[in-house]
Design a protein around this motif. Structure first.
Motif, PDB file in Angstrom:
ATOM      1  N   GLN A  82     -75.247  20.811 -18.830  1.00  0.00           N
ATOM      2  CA  GLN A  82     -76.513  20.345 -18.259  1.00  0.00           C
ATOM      3  C   GLN A  82     -77.490  21.497 -18.051  1.00  0.00           C
ATOM      4  O   GLN A  82     -78.681  21.279 -17.935  1.00  0.00           O
ATOM      5  N   ARG A  83     -76.950  22.706 -18.007  1.00  0.00           N
ATOM      6  CA  ARG A  83     -77.839  23.863 -17.906  1.00  0.00           C
ATOM      7  C   ARG A  83     -78.177  24.406 -19.286  1.00  0.00           C
ATOM      8  O   ARG A  83     -78.517  25.571 -19.439  1.00  0.00           O
ATOM      9  N   ASN A  84     -78.028  23.526 -20.272  1.00  0.00           N
ATOM     10  CA  ASN A  84     -78.433  23.897 -21.625  1.00  0.00           C
ATOM     11  C   ASN A  84     -77.523  24.956 -22.251  1.00  0.00           C
ATOM     12  O   ASN A  84     -77.943  25.717 -23.114  1.00  0.00           O
ATOM     13  N   LEU A  85     -76.297  25.027 -21.778  1.00  0.00           N
ATOM     14  CA  LEU A  85     -75.340  25.943 -22.396  1.00  0.00           C
ATOM     15  C   LEU A  85     -74.395  25.119 -23.254  1.00  0.00           C
ATOM     16  O   LEU A  85     -73.445  24.521 -22.766  1.00  0.00           O
ATOM     17  N   GLY A  86     -74.728  25.046 -24.527  1.00  0.00           N
ATOM     18  CA  GLY A  86     -73.981  24.178 -25.430  1.00  0.00           C
ATOM     19  C   GLY A  86     -72.614  24.745 -25.767  1.00  0.00           C
ATOM     20  O   GLY A  86     -72.325  25.916 -25.566  1.00  0.00           O
ATOM     21  N   LEU A  87     -71.768  23.865 -26.297  1.00  0.00           N
ATOM     22  CA  LEU A  87     -70.450  24.272 -26.761  1.00  0.00           C
ATOM     23  C   LEU A  87     -70.572  24.774 -28.203  1.00  0.00           C
ATOM     24  O   LEU A  87     -71.491  24.370 -28.895  1.00  0.00           O
ATOM     25  N   PRO A  88     -69.693  25.621 -28.642  1.00  0.00           N
ATOM     26  CA  PRO A  88     -68.571  26.224 -27.932  1.00  0.00           C
ATOM     27  C   PRO A  88     -69.044  27.207 -26.863  1.00  0.00           C
ATOM     28  O   PRO A  88     -70.039  27.906 -27.056  1.00  0.00           O
ATOM     29  N   LEU A  89     -68.303  27.237 -25.795  1.00  0.00           N
ATOM     30  CA  LEU A  89     -68.703  28.012 -24.639  1.00  0.00           C
ATOM     31  C   LEU A  89     -67.526  28.850 -24.167  1.00  0.00           C
ATOM     32  O   LEU A  89     -66.433  28.333 -23.958  1.00  0.00           O
ATOM     33  N   LEU A  90     -67.783  30.136 -24.049  1.00  0.00           N
ATOM     34  CA  LEU A  90     -66.743  31.033 -23.556  1.00  0.00           C
ATOM     35  C   LEU A  90     -66.963  31.206 -22.063  1.00  0.00           C
ATOM     36  O   LEU A  90     -68.019  31.684 -21.648  1.00  0.00           O
ATOM     37  N   ILE A  91     -66.000  30.755 -21.290  1.00  0.00           N
ATOM     38  CA  ILE A  91     -66.146  30.854 -19.837  1.00  0.00           C
ATOM     39  C   ILE A  91     -65.233  31.958 -19.332  1.00  0.00           C
ATOM     40  O   ILE A  91     -64.033  31.944 -19.584  1.00  0.00           O
ATOM     41  N   ARG A  92     -65.851  32.914 -18.654  1.00  0.00           N
ATOM     42  CA  ARG A  92     -65.088  34.040 -18.113  1.00  0.00           C
ATOM     43  C   ARG A  92     -64.975  33.898 -16.613  1.00  0.00           C
ATOM     44  O   ARG A  92     -65.963  33.610 -15.948  1.00  0.00           O
ATOM     45  N   PHE A  93     -63.786  34.104 -16.117  1.00  0.00           N
ATOM     46  CA  PHE A  93     -63.578  34.024 -14.670  1.00  0.00           C
ATOM     47  C   PHE A  93     -63.307  35.431 -14.154  1.00  0.00           C
ATOM     48  O   PHE A  93     -62.209  35.963 -14.336  1.00  0.00           O
ATOM     49  N   SER A  94     -64.333  36.024 -13.525  1.00  0.00           N
ATOM     50  CA  SER A  94     -64.158  37.420 -13.111  1.00  0.00           C
ATOM     51  C   SER A  94     -63.062  37.548 -12.060  1.00  0.00           C
ATOM     52  O   SER A  94     -62.406  38.578 -11.976  1.00  0.00           O
ATOM     53  N   ASP A  95     -62.842  36.477 -11.287  1.00  0.00           N
ATOM     54  CA  ASP A  95     -61.772  36.559 -10.278  1.00  0.00           C
ATOM     55  C   ASP A  95     -60.397  36.709 -10.936  1.00  0.00           C
ATOM     56  O   ASP A  95     -59.501  37.318 -10.364  1.00  0.00           O
ATOM     57  N   GLN A 372     -58.566  35.952 -18.482  1.00  0.00           N
ATOM     58  CA  GLN A 372     -59.844  35.695 -17.831  1.00  0.00           C
ATOM     59  C   GLN A 372     -60.822  34.841 -18.641  1.00  0.00           C
ATOM     60  O   GLN A 372     -61.802  34.361 -18.103  1.00  0.00           O
ATOM     61  N   SER A 373     -60.589  34.629 -19.926  1.00  0.00           N
ATOM     62  CA  SER A 373     -61.577  33.793 -20.599  1.00  0.00           C
ATOM     63  C   SER A 373     -60.968  32.580 -21.283  1.00  0.00           C
ATOM     64  O   SER A 373     -59.840  32.605 -21.770  1.00  0.00           O
ATOM     65  N   VAL A 374     -61.739  31.510 -21.252  1.00  0.00           N
ATOM     66  CA  VAL A 374     -61.330  30.239 -21.845  1.00  0.00           C
ATOM     67  C   VAL A 374     -62.445  29.806 -22.791  1.00  0.00           C
ATOM     68  O   VAL A 374     -63.615  29.842 -22.412  1.00  0.00           O
ATOM     69  N   LEU A 375     -62.090  29.432 -23.983  1.00  0.00           N
ATOM     70  CA  LEU A 375     -63.095  28.900 -24.893  1.00  0.00           C
ATOM     71  C   LEU A 375     -63.020  27.376 -24.836  1.00  0.00           C
ATOM     72  O   LEU A 375     -61.967  26.792 -25.090  1.00  0.00           O
ATOM     73  N   VAL A 376     -64.135  26.751 -24.480  1.00  0.00           N
ATOM     74  CA  VAL A 376     -64.170  25.281 -24.476  1.00  0.00           C
ATOM     75  C   VAL A 376     -64.994  24.834 -25.676  1.00  0.00           C
ATOM     76  O   VAL A 376     -66.088  25.349 -25.909  1.00  0.00           O
ATOM     77  N   PHE A 377     -64.434  23.925 -26.445  1.00  0.00           N
ATOM     78  CA  PHE A 377     -65.161  23.427 -27.616  1.00  0.00           C
ATOM     79  C   PHE A 377     -64.938  21.935 -27.737  1.00  0.00           C
ATOM     80  O   PHE A 377     -64.030  21.376 -27.137  1.00  0.00           O
ATOM     81  N   ASP A 378     -65.799  21.276 -28.512  1.00  0.00           N
ATOM     82  CA  ASP A 378     -65.724  19.823 -28.598  1.00  0.00           C
ATOM     83  C   ASP A 378     -65.267  19.376 -29.983  1.00  0.00           C
ATOM     84  O   ASP A 378     -65.368  20.117 -30.960  1.00  0.00           O
ATOM     85  N   VAL A 379     -64.771  18.164 -30.020  1.00  0.00           N
ATOM     86  CA  VAL A 379     -64.321  17.576 -31.275  1.00  0.00           C
ATOM     87  C   VAL A 379     -65.482  16.779 -31.860  1.00  0.00           C
ATOM     88  O   VAL A 379     -66.103  15.973 -31.167  1.00  0.00           O
TER      89      VAL A 379
END
Ligand SMILES: *Cc1c(COP(=O)(O)O)cnc(C)c1O
Length: 680
Positions: A82-95, A372-379
């Protein structure tokens, strides 16, 4: 909510029924639970303590491990879309990054306490594992309490390390091939308060170091990388051993010591380093290496070097398949076992010789950066083998068709293996008859459909058996659906392509529904290698992944997943979004990813937990088409100009209308500033 079905009843039912596409699409089985998904995708094995499944059937992320809150990955993905960040999206969790650093240091602290080791641990992060600025900045910050340092393996990495590392007392390990400039820069860094250790990897570097030290009048801290005879096993096994690319052989080490002694620099030699390869899956290999290194260390002390540090390199493994075995995608030891072995072996070696123990250094990259990183992608869609219920052949249909139908009807648990051979034989017969003109194209199509129906029925039975006969093993692969996914293997998982590395991949939602389909993944590139057809399994690997059938889109629920401006010009997808996640991919993949087919860097976000939820720390937009075209020397303005000229010409020749030419130019220009992936 639902009545539990008796397991054996469920099985015997499916033995006597043929399974149709309609049934496959019928959605969740009443008995499927998130625990079933946990077991199927082995998420506890590879994901603990960061990844799990919540009651809604979504993957959740607990970035601080067992110390803090959690996030719903599916909801996070939608919020980012919704924030205009389309997939594929690499999400990094700094924690997660912070937690990994904490864990590694805690393991060494515990080991040091347990064995009353009279020395310290000073870890460094090998920059080559992931050079992204935000990540290195985080690393340095999170590492401060532990005086965690950096390791550079090249001149550009040295530039990063010199400029970013500002933790007093941390080490800056200088590895890789070196020229005079590299060595001088590293030496001068001492004047800035750095503790650079120049590790001699080639015998020629000894001369360079002696010269630079004379010229600058700086006394460097030197290390020497030994080629151990203890070898890693598996993919990176050749990083050690006599013929390894890096390091000095034992005779070369002796020569280096003599050279340093003769120039009065033996005092500078303080560190012994070895690196026996990445992803060491067996603890015994690590033990052997440390035992050998401990002896070399003792000998160097005896030869008069001013030894202070033992650097055990990288190699600390990641359990990609969660099997806790010495399989190449796993490891048969914990981080604590690793730290214990390093500490205990070194203590033994030093005690034996009555010498002081060194400060221990490790260069763990994979173990720090993977989680720390996950790639989310769509089918985007699927291609399935047809499996309708076949119609009864008429009496005047070709014999081969009638025979095949008879086989279809007869398939049971008692004869399924034999039936498979019969069906295959009838199909081959039909193909050859077609070749001689004895049956029509329509009849051949009917034979093929019937054949697939047989295979489907046989497969359903085979799946229920404890043991699948060899000749039926391929059936699962042949019958698998192809899931077309919105990412490039070459960009986002190059090691899956190059060296068959396994990463855990699973849906991030619908995990309370039974995944009734089996599939392989095909990426966006038009390269037949752009696929993933090996997946983690408890034993060995599996060649198909359990996935959910796509759900047809319900008519306009008012753009629930609208992605802002990006979606405006694109047609809505015909199915509900189906998201997959690729996990543990934070090490090595990003920098080795390439622009095959000009699919560029993906969108990346950095997420940090807050007491109220989470915060997006950084957004790094993926490459636009303009950018990737620039990498291969195209100037976007030139390209637009070119198209403008041609449409002008076409206008004059009445080949195109004014409206059409405007639309074309508009699309062309707009595309250039868009993401290289498909918008869904
Ligand atoms: C690649 C490399 C590492 C990192 O290894 P990991 O297995 O990722 O921990 C450490 N040291 C050296 C010298 C390397 O080349």
């Amino acid at each position: 909510m639902t009545e539990p079905t008796n397991q054996s009843e469920k099985q015997s039912q499916s033995l006597t029924r043929s399974v149709s596409q309609a049934e496959l699409q019928n959605g969740p089985q009443a008995t499927w639970t998130i625990e079933d998904s946990e077991e199927l995708y082995r998420i506890n094995g590879w994901g603990e303590p960061y990844f799990s499944i919540n009651a809604a059937g979504h993957v959740t992320v607990s970035p601080m491990g067992d110390r803090g809150g959690s996030l719903d990955l599916y909801e996070l993905t939608n919020a980012l879309k919704q924030r205009n960040l389309g997939l594929p999206l690499l999400i990094r969790f700094s924690d997660i990054l912070e937690d990994r650093i904490e864990r590694l240091n805690a393991c060494f602290s515990r080991a040091i306490a347990r064995y009353s080791y009279a020395g310290d641990y000073r870890g460094v992060f090998p920059v080559k594992c992931n050079q992204q600025r935000h990540l290195i900045e985080d690393l340095v910050r999170f590492g401060k309490p532990h005086q965690f340092g950096l390791e550079a393996g090249s001149k550009p990495e040295l530039m990063i390390a010199l400029a970013l590392l500002d933790t007093p007392g941390s080490l800056l390990i200088c590895n890789g091939y070196k020229d005079q400039e590299y060595i001088e820069t590293a030496m001068l860094a001492r004047r800035l308060g750095h503790t650079p250790i120049i590790v001699l990897e080639q015998i020629e570097e000894v001369e360079l170091v002696i010269e630079a030290s004379r010229k600058l009048n700086i006394e460097p801290i030197l290390g020497v990388r030994a080629k151990l005879s203890a070898k890693g096993i598996g993919r990176w096994g050749t990083s050690a051993g006599d013929r390894a690319k890096f390091g000095l052989t034992i005779p070369e080490i002796i020569r280096a010591v003599e050279q340093l002694r003769s120039t009065d620099m033996l005092n500078s030699l303080q560190l012994l380093h070895f690196h026996i390869g990445s992803q060491i899956s067996s603890i015994s290999v690590i033990k052997d290496a440390i035992r050998e290194a401990g002896q070399i260390y003792g000998e160097l002390v005896k030869l008069g070097a001013n030894m202070n540090y033992l650097d055990v390199g990288g190699g600390l493994g990641v359990d990609y398949d969660g099997s806790k075995t010495n399989f190449y995608a796993s490891k048969n030891y914990s981080m604590q076992n690793y730290a214990n072995d390093v500490v205990a072996a070194m203590k033994d070696a030093c005690q034996q010789r009555g010498i002081a123990v060194p400060t221990l250094v490790s260069e763990s990259g994979r173990a720090i950066a993977s989680h720390q990183s996950v790639l989310v992608f769509d089918v985007l869609g699927t291609s399935d083998v047809i499996s309708e219920i076949p119609e009864l052949p008429a009496d005047d249909d070709p014999l081969v068709l009638r025979n095949l139908y008879e086989t279809y009807q007869s398939i049971s648990v008692d004869n399924y293996q034999e039936a498979y051979h019969d069906a295959t034989q009838f199909k081959e017969e039909a193909v050859s008859m077609f070749g001689f003109g004895y049956i029509s194209l329509t009849d051949r199509a009917r034979v093929e459909r019937l054949y697939w129906a047989c295979c489907r029925k046989i497969l359903e039975i085979a799946r229920q058996q404890d043991y699948v006969p060899d000749d039926l093993e391929d059936l699962e692969k042949i019958m698998a659906s192809i899931y077309y996914v919105n990412f490039s293997v070459f960009q986002s998982a190059p090691d899956a392509w190059a060296i068959d590395q396994l990463f855990p991949i699973m849906p991030i939602h619908r995990l309370n529904e039974e995944p009734t389909c089996r599939g392989t993944l095909a990426d966006l590139t038009c390269d037949s290698d752009g696929k993933i057809d090996q997946f983690i399994d408890l034993r060995d690997v599996k060649y198909v992944l359990e996935l959910h059938p796509l759900k047809k889109n319900l008519p306009a629920e008012d753009g629930q997943f609208a992605t802002g401006a990006d979606s405006a010009s694109h047609s809505q997808s015909t199915h509900e979004p189906y998201y997959l996640g690729m996990f543990l991919s934070g090490a090595y993949q990003e920098i080795m990813g390439n622009l095959h087919n000009l699919f560029g860097d993906t969108n990346t976000v950095h997420i940090k937990l807050t007491p109220k939820g989470y915060q997006i720390e950084h957004v790094v937009k993926g490459d636009t088409m303009r950018e990737v075209l620039g990498y291969v020397q195209y100037d976007a303005e030139d390209l637009i100009e070119n198209i403008r000229r041609r449409s002008e010409q076409a206008l004059q020749e009445h080949q195109i209308t004014l409206e059409e030419s405007q639309l074309l130019l508009q699309n062309y220009e707009r595309s250039l500033s868009r993401y290289t992936y498909l918008s869904s």
